[in-house]
Design a protein around this motif. Structure first.
Motif, PDB file in Angstrom:
ATOM      1  N   LEU A  29       0.841  -1.200   0.000  1.00 29.26           N
ATOM      2  CA  LEU A  29       0.000   0.000   0.000  1.00 29.26           C
ATOM      3  C   LEU A  29       0.874   1.247   0.000  1.00 29.26           C
ATOM      4  N   GLU A  30       0.497   2.204  -0.818  1.00 25.57           N
ATOM      5  CA  GLU A  30       1.167   3.495  -0.771  1.00 25.57           C
ATOM      6  C   GLU A  30       0.467   4.339   0.279  1.00 25.57           C
ATOM      7  N   ALA A  31       1.171   4.598   1.366  1.00 24.11           N
ATOM      8  CA  ALA A  31       0.561   5.356   2.457  1.00 24.11           C
ATOM      9  C   ALA A  31       1.610   6.226   3.128  1.00 24.11           C
ATOM     10  N   THR A  32       1.207   7.426   3.432  1.00 21.72           N
ATOM     11  CA  THR A  32       2.015   8.318   4.251  1.00 21.72           C
ATOM     12  C   THR A  32       1.364   8.316   5.622  1.00 21.72           C
ATOM     13  N   ILE A  33       2.123   7.932   6.627  1.00 24.39           N
ATOM     14  CA  ILE A  33       1.579   7.809   7.977  1.00 24.39           C
ATOM     15  C   ILE A  33       2.476   8.607   8.911  1.00 24.39           C
ATOM     16  N   ASP A  34       1.874   9.574   9.602  1.00 27.55           N
ATOM     17  CA  ASP A  34       2.631  10.438  10.508  1.00 27.55           C
ATOM     18  C   ASP A  34       1.867  10.630  11.808  1.00 27.55           C
ATOM     19  N   ALA A  35       2.603  10.999  12.841  1.00 23.44           N
ATOM     20  CA  ALA A  35       2.000  11.333  14.138  1.00 23.44           C
ATOM     21  C   ALA A  35       2.405  12.752  14.506  1.00 23.44           C
ATOM     22  N   ILE A  36       1.429  13.494  15.020  1.00 22.10           N
ATOM     23  CA  ILE A  36       1.692  14.874  15.437  1.00 22.10           C
ATOM     24  C   ILE A  36       0.944  15.154  16.733  1.00 22.10           C
ATOM     25  N   PRO A  37       1.411  16.135  17.489  1.00 19.77           N
ATOM     26  CA  PRO A  37       0.618  16.581  18.633  1.00 19.77           C
ATOM     27  C   PRO A  37      -0.593  17.372  18.141  1.00 19.77           C
ATOM     28  N   GLU A  38      -1.623  17.396  18.914  1.00 20.17           N
ATOM     29  CA  GLU A  38      -2.870  18.083  18.547  1.00 20.17           C
ATOM     30  C   GLU A  38      -2.626  19.544  18.201  1.00 20.17           C
ATOM     31  N   SER A  39      -1.661  20.164  18.837  1.00 23.97           N
ATOM     32  CA  SER A  39      -1.400  21.583  18.600  1.00 23.97           C
ATOM     33  C   SER A  39      -0.971  21.884  17.166  1.00 23.97           C
ATOM     34  N   LEU A  40      -0.496  20.881  16.431  1.00 25.86           N
ATOM     35  CA  LEU A  40      -0.055  21.093  15.046  1.00 25.86           C
ATOM     36  C   LEU A  40      -1.099  20.677  14.011  1.00 25.86           C
ATOM     37  N   LEU A  41      -2.247  20.228  14.460  1.00 26.22           N
ATOM     38  CA  LEU A  41      -3.262  19.717  13.547  1.00 26.22           C
ATOM     39  C   LEU A  41      -3.728  20.762  12.540  1.00 26.22           C
ATOM     40  N   LYS A  42      -3.865  22.008  12.961  1.00 25.09           N
ATOM     41  CA  LYS A  42      -4.363  23.062  12.071  1.00 25.09           C
ATOM     42  C   LYS A  42      -3.447  23.293  10.879  1.00 25.09           C
ATOM     43  N   GLU A  43      -2.173  22.921  11.007  1.00 25.38           N
ATOM     44  CA  GLU A  43      -1.201  23.143   9.938  1.00 25.38           C
ATOM     45  C   GLU A  43      -1.220  22.043   8.878  1.00 25.38           C
ATOM     46  N   GLN A  44      -1.984  20.992   9.106  1.00 20.31           N
ATOM     47  CA  GLN A  44      -1.965  19.829   8.212  1.00 20.31           C
ATOM     48  C   GLN A  44      -2.926  19.999   7.041  1.00 20.31           C
ATOM     49  N   THR A  45      -2.467  19.592   5.882  1.00 18.71           N
ATOM     50  CA  THR A  45      -3.302  19.568   4.689  1.00 18.71           C
ATOM     51  C   THR A  45      -3.122  18.220   4.021  1.00 18.71           C
ATOM     52  N   ASN A  46      -4.002  17.898   3.114  1.00 25.15           N
ATOM     53  CA  ASN A  46      -3.906  16.656   2.348  1.00 25.15           C
ATOM     54  C   ASN A  46      -3.892  15.414   3.249  1.00 25.15           C
ATOM     55  N   VAL A  47      -4.870  15.329   4.131  1.00 29.45           N
ATOM     56  CA  VAL A  47      -5.017  14.190   5.030  1.00 29.45           C
ATOM     57  C   VAL A  47      -6.297  13.452   4.652  1.00 29.45           C
ATOM     58  N   ASP A  48      -6.227  12.113   4.600  1.00 31.48           N
ATOM     59  CA  ASP A  48      -7.395  11.311   4.247  1.00 31.48           C
ATOM     60  C   ASP A  48      -8.154  10.794   5.459  1.00 31.48           C
ATOM     61  N   VAL A  49      -7.455  10.580   6.562  1.00 31.84           N
ATOM     62  CA  VAL A  49      -8.083  10.057   7.774  1.00 31.84           C
ATOM     63  C   VAL A  49      -7.234  10.462   8.977  1.00 31.84           C
ATOM     64  N   ILE A  50      -7.918  10.728  10.090  1.00 31.96           N
ATOM     65  CA  ILE A  50      -7.230  11.098  11.332  1.00 31.96           C
ATOM     66  C   ILE A  50      -7.617  10.103  12.405  1.00 31.96           C
ATOM     67  N   LEU A  51      -6.592   9.534  13.046  1.00 27.12           N
ATOM     68  CA  LEU A  51      -6.804   8.645  14.184  1.00 27.12           C
ATOM     69  C   LEU A  51      -6.249   9.330  15.422  1.00 27.12           C
ATOM     70  N   ILE A  52      -7.002   9.245  16.506  1.00 25.79           N
ATOM     71  CA  ILE A  52      -6.645   9.937  17.742  1.00 25.79           C
ATOM     72  C   ILE A  52      -6.177   8.915  18.771  1.00 25.79           C
ATOM     73  N   GLY A  53      -5.059   9.194  19.413  1.00 25.19           N
ATOM     74  CA  GLY A  53      -4.570   8.322  20.476  1.00 25.19           C
ATOM     75  C   GLY A  53      -5.577   8.254  21.616  1.00 25.19           C
ATOM     76  N   PRO A  54      -5.747   7.075  22.209  1.00 24.94           N
ATOM     77  CA  PRO A  54      -6.732   6.921  23.284  1.00 24.94           C
ATOM     78  C   PRO A  54      -6.522   7.882  24.450  1.00 24.94           C
ATOM     79  N   GLN A  55      -5.282   8.276  24.695  1.00 29.03           N
ATOM     80  CA  GLN A  55      -4.985   9.172  25.813  1.00 29.03           C
ATOM     81  C   GLN A  55      -5.515  10.586  25.603  1.00 29.03           C
ATOM     82  N   VAL A  56      -5.869  10.920  24.361  1.00 32.55           N
ATOM     83  CA  VAL A  56      -6.441  12.242  24.081  1.00 32.55           C
ATOM     84  C   VAL A  56      -7.814  12.112  23.420  1.00 32.55           C
TER      85      VAL A  56
END
Length: 98
Positions: A29-56
């Protein structure tokens, strides 16, 4: 496909990202997978799906209201056991059902 994991600091989630990347490669599968803190979410573009860590998980409704892509909390058991294959399946399922 661009998969984004949102967490608090990114330490344990980065381990999960590596396992997900390896599983995606194993499946061809061609996939770009990254993890970021919530504070950087607004800066993200071109995302197909967002998964949230259970701790947040408390951020789920806030994130859902601010994006137009599928959003879900990562399964607790899959996260705790660092099951990259299961979390990848969760992300793929969200995109297919969107």
């Amino acid at each position: 496909m661009n998969i984004l994991l949102v967490c608090s600091a990114g330490m344990s989630t980065s381990i999960l990202v590596e396992k997900m990347r390896a599983e995606a490669a194993n499946r061809g599968l061609e996939a770009t997978i990254d993890a970021i803190p919530e504070s950087l979410l607004k800066e993200q573009t071109n995302v197909d799906v967002i998964l949230i860590g259970p701790q947040v998980r408390y951020l789920e409704s806030k994130i859902k209201s601010s994006v137009s892509v599928p959003v879900a909390v990562i399964d607790n058991m899959a996260y705790g056991l660092m099951k990259g294959d299961q979390v990848l399946d969760q992300a793929l399922g969200l995109v297919q059902n969107a």
